[in-house]
Design a protein around this motif. Structure first.
Motif, short mmCIF file in Angstrom:
data_model
loop_
_atom_site.label_atom_id
_atom_site.label_comp_id
_atom_site.label_asym_id
_atom_site.label_seq_id
_atom_site.Cartn_x
_atom_site.Cartn_y
_atom_site.Cartn_z
N PHE A 97 47.50 -5.72 96.87
CA PHE A 97 48.49 -5.72 95.79
C PHE A 97 49.73 -6.53 96.14
O PHE A 97 50.38 -7.09 95.24
CB PHE A 97 48.84 -4.29 95.38
CG PHE A 97 47.77 -3.69 94.52
CD1 PHE A 97 47.62 -4.06 93.19
CD2 PHE A 97 46.86 -2.77 95.04
CE1 PHE A 97 46.62 -3.54 92.40
CE2 PHE A 97 45.85 -2.23 94.26
CZ PHE A 97 45.73 -2.62 92.94
N LYS A 98 50.06 -6.66 97.42
CA LYS A 98 51.15 -7.57 97.81
C LYS A 98 50.77 -9.00 97.43
O LYS A 98 51.60 -9.76 96.95
CB LYS A 98 51.41 -7.49 99.32
CG LYS A 98 52.23 -6.31 99.73
CD LYS A 98 52.45 -6.32 101.25
CE LYS A 98 53.10 -5.04 101.70
NZ LYS A 98 53.22 -4.98 103.17
N ARG A 99 49.50 -9.33 97.63
CA ARG A 99 49.04 -10.68 97.29
C ARG A 99 49.03 -10.91 95.78
O ARG A 99 49.04 -12.06 95.34
CB ARG A 99 47.66 -10.93 97.88
CG ARG A 99 47.73 -10.99 99.42
CD ARG A 99 46.41 -11.24 100.06
NE ARG A 99 45.96 -12.61 99.78
CZ ARG A 99 44.73 -13.03 100.00
NH1 ARG A 99 43.82 -12.21 100.51
NH2 ARG A 99 44.40 -14.27 99.74
N LEU A 100 49.04 -9.83 95.02
CA LEU A 100 49.13 -9.94 93.56
C LEU A 100 50.59 -9.96 93.08
O LEU A 100 50.85 -10.03 91.89
CB LEU A 100 48.41 -8.76 92.89
CG LEU A 100 46.89 -8.87 92.84
CD1 LEU A 100 46.26 -7.56 92.40
CD2 LEU A 100 46.46 -10.00 91.90
N GLY A 101 51.52 -9.88 94.03
CA GLY A 101 52.93 -9.99 93.67
C GLY A 101 53.67 -8.67 93.50
O GLY A 101 54.83 -8.67 93.10
N ASP A 107 49.09 7.60 97.02
CA ASP A 107 49.03 6.95 98.33
C ASP A 107 49.92 5.72 98.38
O ASP A 107 50.49 5.40 99.41
CB ASP A 107 47.59 6.56 98.66
CG ASP A 107 46.69 7.77 98.80
OD1 ASP A 107 47.08 8.74 99.46
OD2 ASP A 107 45.58 7.75 98.22
N LEU A 108 50.01 5.02 97.25
CA LEU A 108 50.81 3.81 97.15
C LEU A 108 51.66 3.84 95.89
O LEU A 108 51.22 4.36 94.85
CB LEU A 108 49.93 2.56 97.11
CG LEU A 108 48.99 2.31 98.28
CD1 LEU A 108 48.05 1.15 97.96
CD2 LEU A 108 49.77 2.02 99.55
N ILE A 109 52.84 3.27 95.99
CA ILE A 109 53.70 3.07 94.83
C ILE A 109 53.90 1.58 94.69
O ILE A 109 54.33 0.91 95.63
CB ILE A 109 55.07 3.77 95.01
CG1 ILE A 109 54.86 5.27 95.26
CG2 ILE A 109 55.95 3.53 93.79
CD1 ILE A 109 56.10 5.99 95.72
N LEU A 110 53.55 1.04 93.53
CA LEU A 110 53.66 -0.40 93.28
C LEU A 110 54.74 -0.63 92.24
O LEU A 110 54.83 0.11 91.26
CB LEU A 110 52.34 -0.95 92.74
CG LEU A 110 51.24 -1.31 93.74
CD1 LEU A 110 50.89 -0.17 94.65
CD2 LEU A 110 50.03 -1.82 93.03
N GLU A 111 55.53 -1.66 92.48
CA GLU A 111 56.56 -2.04 91.52
C GLU A 111 56.49 -3.53 91.26
O GLU A 111 56.24 -4.32 92.18
CB GLU A 111 57.95 -1.65 92.02
CG GLU A 111 58.13 -0.15 92.10
CD GLU A 111 59.50 0.27 92.61
OE1 GLU A 111 60.19 -0.56 93.24
OE2 GLU A 111 59.87 1.42 92.38
N ASN A 112 56.67 -3.87 90.00
CA ASN A 112 56.71 -5.26 89.58
C ASN A 112 57.75 -5.33 88.47
O ASN A 112 57.45 -5.02 87.32
CB ASN A 112 55.33 -5.72 89.09
CG ASN A 112 55.25 -7.21 88.89
OD1 ASN A 112 56.23 -7.92 89.10
ND2 ASN A 112 54.09 -7.68 88.49
N GLY A 113 58.97 -5.70 88.85
CA GLY A 113 60.07 -5.65 87.89
C GLY A 113 60.38 -4.20 87.58
O GLY A 113 60.55 -3.39 88.49
N ALA A 114 60.43 -3.87 86.30
CA ALA A 114 60.72 -2.50 85.90
C ALA A 114 59.48 -1.61 85.87
O ALA A 114 59.57 -0.40 85.71
CB ALA A 114 61.38 -2.49 84.52
#
Length: 173
Positions: free
Chosen positions: A65-69, A84-91
């Motif tokens: 997911f880092k590679r997806l930005g 297990d993971l928290i992903l953020e992309n802008g808001a």
């Protein structure tokens, strides 16, 4: 007396300098190990994933997911409130429950990520597995608006991230 103070100051300065050098060297080695791990994980295929431990699968997904930005944050090993993971992309914020299983993933994973979605104030909740889901997990996910990513969809995601068009490259790694 001045010589003693000067020597004491010099020794103190050198000692502090030594501490900083040791710290920065260990930080550099730590960053180097993380980069090596990320490179190794980014080359893993689905059969490699099948052999991973749960925590390795979480780390793999973090790299993916880092590679997806996305900005990716791992939750603690225990008391993670179902994510297990928290992903953020802008808001946008989404939570992920990673399940590296030998059998189908059941309803409990969907319940956990649904709770995590509320706890972490996320817009989306996903359960990602290297396997498939039971029918009860699928039914609950549909009613709770939870996204399920099964083995086939995980392979598709890996293909997309790696810029590969052949499933053979993901499967055989």
């Amino acid at each position: 007396m001045d010589d003693i103070l000067f020597n004491l100051f010099t020794l103190t300065f050198l000692f502090i300098l030594l501490i900083f050098l040791v710290y920065f060297r260990s930080e550099a080695k730590h960053r180097e190990r993380i980069l090596e791990m990320e490179q190794r994980l980014s080359k893993a295929g689905i059969y490699d994933i099948d052999q991973m431990k749960g925590i390795e699968f979480e780390q793999y997904l973090a790299v993916l997911f880092k590679r997806l930005g996305y900005r990716v944050k791992s939750t603690p090993g225990s008391n993670d409130y179902g994510a297990d993971l928290i992903l953020e992309n802008g808001a946008e914020r989404l939570v992920i429950q990673a399940k590296r299983y030998k059998n189908k993933v059941g309803i409990k994973a969907v319940q956990e990520i649904n709770s995590a979605k509320a706890y972490y104030n996320a817009q989306e909740g996903w359960v990602i597995t290297n396997n498939y889901f039971t029918s009860s997990a699928i039914n609950l996910a549909q009613s709770a608006n939870i996204k399920l990513i099964n083995r086939n969809e995980l392979v598709d995601l890996i293909l997309r991230v790696n810029g590969t068009t052949s499933e053979e490259n993901v499967v055989s790694n």
